[in-house]
Design a protein around this motif. Structure first.
Motif, mmCIF file in Angstrom:
data_model
loop_
_atom_site.group_PDB
_atom_site.id
_atom_site.type_symbol
_atom_site.label_atom_id
_atom_site.label_comp_id
_atom_site.label_asym_id
_atom_site.label_seq_id
_atom_site.Cartn_x
_atom_site.Cartn_y
_atom_site.Cartn_z
ATOM 1 N N GLU A 99 0.843 -1.193 0.000
ATOM 2 C CA GLU A 99 0.000 0.000 0.000
ATOM 3 C C GLU A 99 0.883 1.249 0.000
ATOM 4 O O GLU A 99 1.837 1.347 0.767
ATOM 5 C CB GLU A 99 -0.899 -0.007 1.238
ATOM 6 N N ILE A 100 0.556 2.186 -0.875
ATOM 7 C CA ILE A 100 1.304 3.444 -0.936
ATOM 8 C C ILE A 100 0.490 4.523 -0.214
ATOM 9 O O ILE A 100 -0.696 4.707 -0.502
ATOM 10 C CB ILE A 100 1.564 3.850 -2.400
ATOM 11 N N ARG A 157 0.431 0.513 -12.005
ATOM 12 C CA ARG A 157 1.566 -0.200 -11.434
ATOM 13 C C ARG A 157 2.642 0.828 -11.095
ATOM 14 O O ARG A 157 2.958 1.683 -11.921
ATOM 15 C CB ARG A 157 2.081 -1.215 -12.436
ATOM 16 N N ALA A 158 3.155 0.741 -9.867
ATOM 17 C CA ALA A 158 4.184 1.682 -9.445
ATOM 18 C C ALA A 158 5.353 0.927 -8.852
ATOM 19 O O ALA A 158 5.174 -0.148 -8.268
ATOM 20 C CB ALA A 158 3.618 2.648 -8.418
ATOM 21 N N GLU A 159 6.550 1.465 -9.050
ATOM 22 C CA GLU A 159 7.720 0.860 -8.423
ATOM 23 C C GLU A 159 8.259 1.825 -7.380
ATOM 24 O O GLU A 159 8.498 3.003 -7.666
ATOM 25 C CB GLU A 159 8.800 0.578 -9.468
ATOM 26 N N ALA A 160 8.444 1.315 -6.159
ATOM 27 C CA ALA A 160 8.940 2.154 -5.072
ATOM 28 C C ALA A 160 10.309 1.645 -4.634
ATOM 29 O O ALA A 160 10.507 0.435 -4.523
ATOM 30 C CB ALA A 160 7.972 2.125 -3.898
ATOM 31 N N LEU A 167 -2.155 -0.399 -7.620
ATOM 32 C CA LEU A 167 -3.227 0.355 -6.996
ATOM 33 C C LEU A 167 -4.251 0.761 -8.053
ATOM 34 O O LEU A 167 -4.017 0.585 -9.244
ATOM 35 C CB LEU A 167 -2.692 1.573 -6.237
ATOM 36 N N THR A 168 -5.379 1.245 -7.601
ATOM 37 C CA THR A 168 -6.417 1.629 -8.546
ATOM 38 C C THR A 168 -6.164 3.046 -9.044
ATOM 39 O O THR A 168 -5.371 3.784 -8.471
ATOM 40 C CB THR A 168 -7.810 1.584 -7.886
ATOM 41 N N ARG A 208 0.552 -5.035 3.579
ATOM 42 C CA ARG A 208 -0.591 -5.668 4.232
ATOM 43 C C ARG A 208 -0.282 -7.112 4.580
ATOM 44 O O ARG A 208 -0.704 -7.644 5.590
ATOM 45 C CB ARG A 208 -1.797 -5.644 3.307
ATOM 46 N N LYS A 209 0.437 -7.773 3.707
ATOM 47 C CA LYS A 209 0.631 -9.199 3.897
ATOM 48 C C LYS A 209 1.957 -9.595 3.261
ATOM 49 O O LYS A 209 2.280 -9.152 2.156
ATOM 50 C CB LYS A 209 -0.514 -9.935 3.182
ATOM 51 N N ALA A 210 2.705 -10.397 3.955
ATOM 52 C CA ALA A 210 3.958 -10.886 3.391
ATOM 53 C C ALA A 210 4.203 -12.286 3.908
ATOM 54 O O ALA A 210 3.756 -12.652 4.993
ATOM 55 C CB ALA A 210 5.110 -9.975 3.785
ATOM 56 N N LYS A 211 4.876 -13.082 3.119
ATOM 57 C CA LYS A 211 5.212 -14.446 3.560
ATOM 58 C C LYS A 211 6.728 -14.565 3.535
ATOM 59 O O LYS A 211 7.374 -14.188 2.559
ATOM 60 C CB LYS A 211 4.559 -15.458 2.616
ATOM 61 N N ILE A 212 7.262 -15.055 4.645
ATOM 62 C CA ILE A 212 8.718 -15.108 4.759
ATOM 63 C C ILE A 212 9.193 -16.552 4.758
ATOM 64 O O ILE A 212 8.669 -17.404 5.496
ATOM 65 C CB ILE A 212 9.176 -14.395 6.044
ATOM 66 N N PHE A 213 10.154 -16.843 3.886
ATOM 67 C CA PHE A 213 10.822 -18.137 3.908
ATOM 68 C C PHE A 213 12.263 -17.897 4.311
ATOM 69 O O PHE A 213 12.996 -17.196 3.631
ATOM 70 C CB PHE A 213 10.764 -18.796 2.526
#
Lengths: 347, 285
Positions: free
Chosen positions: A277-278, A301-304, A316-317, A337-342
């Motif tokens: 989320e930006i 689509r944005a690159e941060a 984002l919309t 908001r959500k991330a999965k870590i390996f």
């Protein structure tokens, strides 16, 4: 019910399938999804009896079918390039499976004709019975191949990259049509695809394969929302895979706290672009600089870029973009908001 | 030139752009064909046209001429049929299997092309003569090959084989294994798969190979005359009879036989071509 038990298959030194086990319920439409060389087509061909496994068993409807040839399995197989008989008309192609039957099993000619007629209507090719395959479009050929396979009333329908050779629009129409057809007929079906969108849209259940093994089996939403392995994460849709560090119960990506972690160490965090989320620049939240903004229809689509150089892709919309007045070089804050870590290297 | 004709002309030029210019290409083709094929044939027909009805009747009524023509065409037909069956088998083995020595066998197929026909004829005669390697063992079985019509067919089979193998081979290579798998998944057994799926797919090339082998056998001279024995009315072929007549300064007789051979051959090849065309049209290709 179709059961595959610890099936292995080698081609020379190459292990196409490595002790694969799988269970498919009656009436389900299942997608075998994976990159080329993952063994998905080999598994399909073993189900069809076109290939024999080196070890393991295949059971169809509770009966061991491992040594059984294709001819005796009563499975319908639809080939990627259709494999239609060019010297036969559409009607003759569809009737082939019935005409080669012998003795009392062979239906009468009138019966065959009626059946071909029904099937032609089912695949929406009513007026084309007398045409030859060379006079049909790719989508029409594919439907003839399907009707031909259905004519023998198979207990299992197998499709090898059924939409692979078609152009994008025909492909979309045809896969929705296949889904409806499946719902109407209640047939058990397995199809091979390397297109994740196709698998998620059409199948009841998706089997993700990689290097001759099954990575995950689940419904499309299970597969998409909770991928079991990094491979599934990468293979299904767009994902940010960024290096992260876990220490003292906190996982960090470029100074951005992204959640808890039980095992300390370095690893990879997977974040879907729509979970990035930006926000407007705020002193309490980590900062980033926008590097690229691309408008793609309704989506943006944005690159941060994070302070340590890590690049995160966000989706984002149009609304959100306009509210933020997003542009290149802008300083923003990020929230994941959500991330999965390996945890571990080489992921 | 009207303006309406212009776009049509342009399109034609674009379509045949690989060889520059349709007109010079066609002109050259016609000139070349006339020089190499049509002119000698026209000379033959011109000569034959000078023959009177009585002469025709006398020549074609001669039982020696009739049996020579019968042997040439009948033998060629039998040889082409044999070649169609076994040539297909050879092509099948060469395409579908890989085994040590495959390349050598592949090269052997072309030998009848390259060998001087007289050498082939002498070799076959030596083999099949009553005291030859094979003839010695066939004779007690009541099978006489050399110096009989059977010997003529043997020679014709020898020189015709490459035509069938070489025309069927590439087409067989293109017959997708998936077609066989599709047939099997629909419940067809091996025989049904072969006769209903594979054979129809290669039939046009098999027919072409058959007609080429037939044409070659009809015109064959060198290898046949050694093994045939050339008994008039029994094992004498039409080309030999033409030579015989020429040696006797019977130009009219020689020309008449030649003209008849030409007419029959042309009709046969035309029939084969029409059959192919009809097939293609039916399949809409």
């Amino acid at each position: 019910m179709i059961e595959v038990e610890a099936v292995s298959k080698h081609f020379g030194d190459f292990a196409a399938l490595d002790r694969v086990s799988l269970c498919i319920d009656q009436g389900k439409l299942v997608a075998l999804l994976g990159p080329s060389g993952s063994g998905k087509t080999t598994l399909l061909r073993i189900l069809a009896g076109l290939e024999q496994p080196d070890s393991g068993r295949v059971r169809l409807g509770g009966v061991d079918a491992t040594g059984l040839g294709t001819r005796d399995r009563r499975v319908g197989f639809v080939f990627q390039h259709y494999a239609l008989f060019r010297h036969m008309s559409v009607a003759e192609n569809i009737a082939f499976g019935l005409k080669v039957r012998k003795g009392p099993q062979r239906p009468g000619n009138a019966e065959i004709e009626a059946k071909v007629h029904t099937l032609l209507n089912l695949v929406q090719l009513g007026g084309l019975a007398g045409r030859y395959p060379s006079q049909l479009s790719g989508g029409q050929r594919q439907r003839v191949a399907l009707a031909r396979a259905l004519a023998v009333e198979p207990r299992l329908l197998l499709l090898d990259e059924p939409f692979g050779a078609l152009d994008a629009q025909v492909r979309k129409d045809l896969r929705r049509w296949l889904r409806r057809l499946h719902d109407e007929m209640g047939l058990t079906g397995v199809f091979v695809t390397h297109d994740q969108e196709e698998a998620l849209e059409v199948a009841d259940e998706v089997v993700v394969m990689n290097k001759g093994r099954i990575e995950q089996i689940g419904t499309p939403s299970e597969i998409y929302d909770s991928p079991a392995t990094p491979f599934v994460y990468r293979f299904l849709g767009n994902v940010n895979a960024v290096p992260c560090a876990v220490s003292g119960g906190s996982a960090q990506v470029g100074g951005l706290h992204i959640g808890g972690g039980s095992v300390d160490g370095v690893g990879t965090a997977f974040v879907r672009p729509h979970d990035v989320e930006i926000l407007e620049l705020s002193p309490d939240l980590p900062q980033a600089v926008i590097r690229l903004v691309t408008v793609m229809g309704p989506l943006v689509r944005a690159e941060a870029v994070l302070p340590d150089g890590t690049v995160l892709e966000a989706e984002l919309t149009r609304d959100q973009k306009d509210k933020l007045d997003l542009r290149r070089g802008q300083e923003v804050s990020l929230f994941l908001r959500k991330a999965k870590i390996f945890v571990g290297t080489g992921i | 030139m009207t303006t309406a004709a212009l776009p049509l002309l342009r399109r034609t030029r674009v379509a045949s752009s690989v060889i520059p210019g349709f007109a010079p290409a066609l002109g050259f083709t016609l000139f070349y064909l006339s020089l190499v094929v049509l002119l000698p044939l026209a000379a033959l027909l011109l000569k034959a046209a000078g023959t009177t009805f009585e002469q025709w009747g006398r020549i074609l009524g001669d039982s020696r001429v009739l049996s020579a023509l019968g042997l040439s065409f009948g033998g060629a037909f039998a040889a082409a049929l044999i070649n169609a069956v076994f040539g297909l088998l050879v092509a099948w083995v060469l395409v579908r299997y890989s085994f040590p020595g495959r390349k050598i066998i592949d090269a052997l197929v072309d030998l009848p092309f390259a060998l001087p026909t007289a050498v082939a004829g002498i070799a076959l005669t030596a083999l099949y003569a009553p005291n030859g390697w094979l003839g010695r063992h066939l004779e007690p079985l009541g099978l006489k090959v050399a110096f009989t019509p059977l010997g003529v067919v043997v020679a014709m089979v020898f020189i015709g084989l490459p035509f069938v193998v070489r025309t069927v081979e590439p087409v067989l290579q293109d017959v997708d294994l998936e077609l066989e798998e599709a047939a099997a998944s629909l419940g067809a057994d091996r025989l049904q798969t072969f006769f209903r799926v594979i054979l129809p797919a290669i039939a046009p090339s098999l027919l072409t190979g058959f007609s080429l082998a037939l044409a070659r056998a009809v015109g064959e001279y060198g290898s046949v005359i050694f093994i045939a024995g050339n008994l008039p009315g029994v094992s004498e072929i039409a080309p030999l009879l033409i030579i015989t007549k020429l040696e006797q300064y019977d130009y009219v007789g020689a020309t008449a036989i030649a003209a008849v051979m030409l007419a029959i051959s042309f009709t046969l090849l035309l029939a084969v071509n029409l059959l192919q065309k009809w097939r293609r049209a039916r399949m809409g290709a």
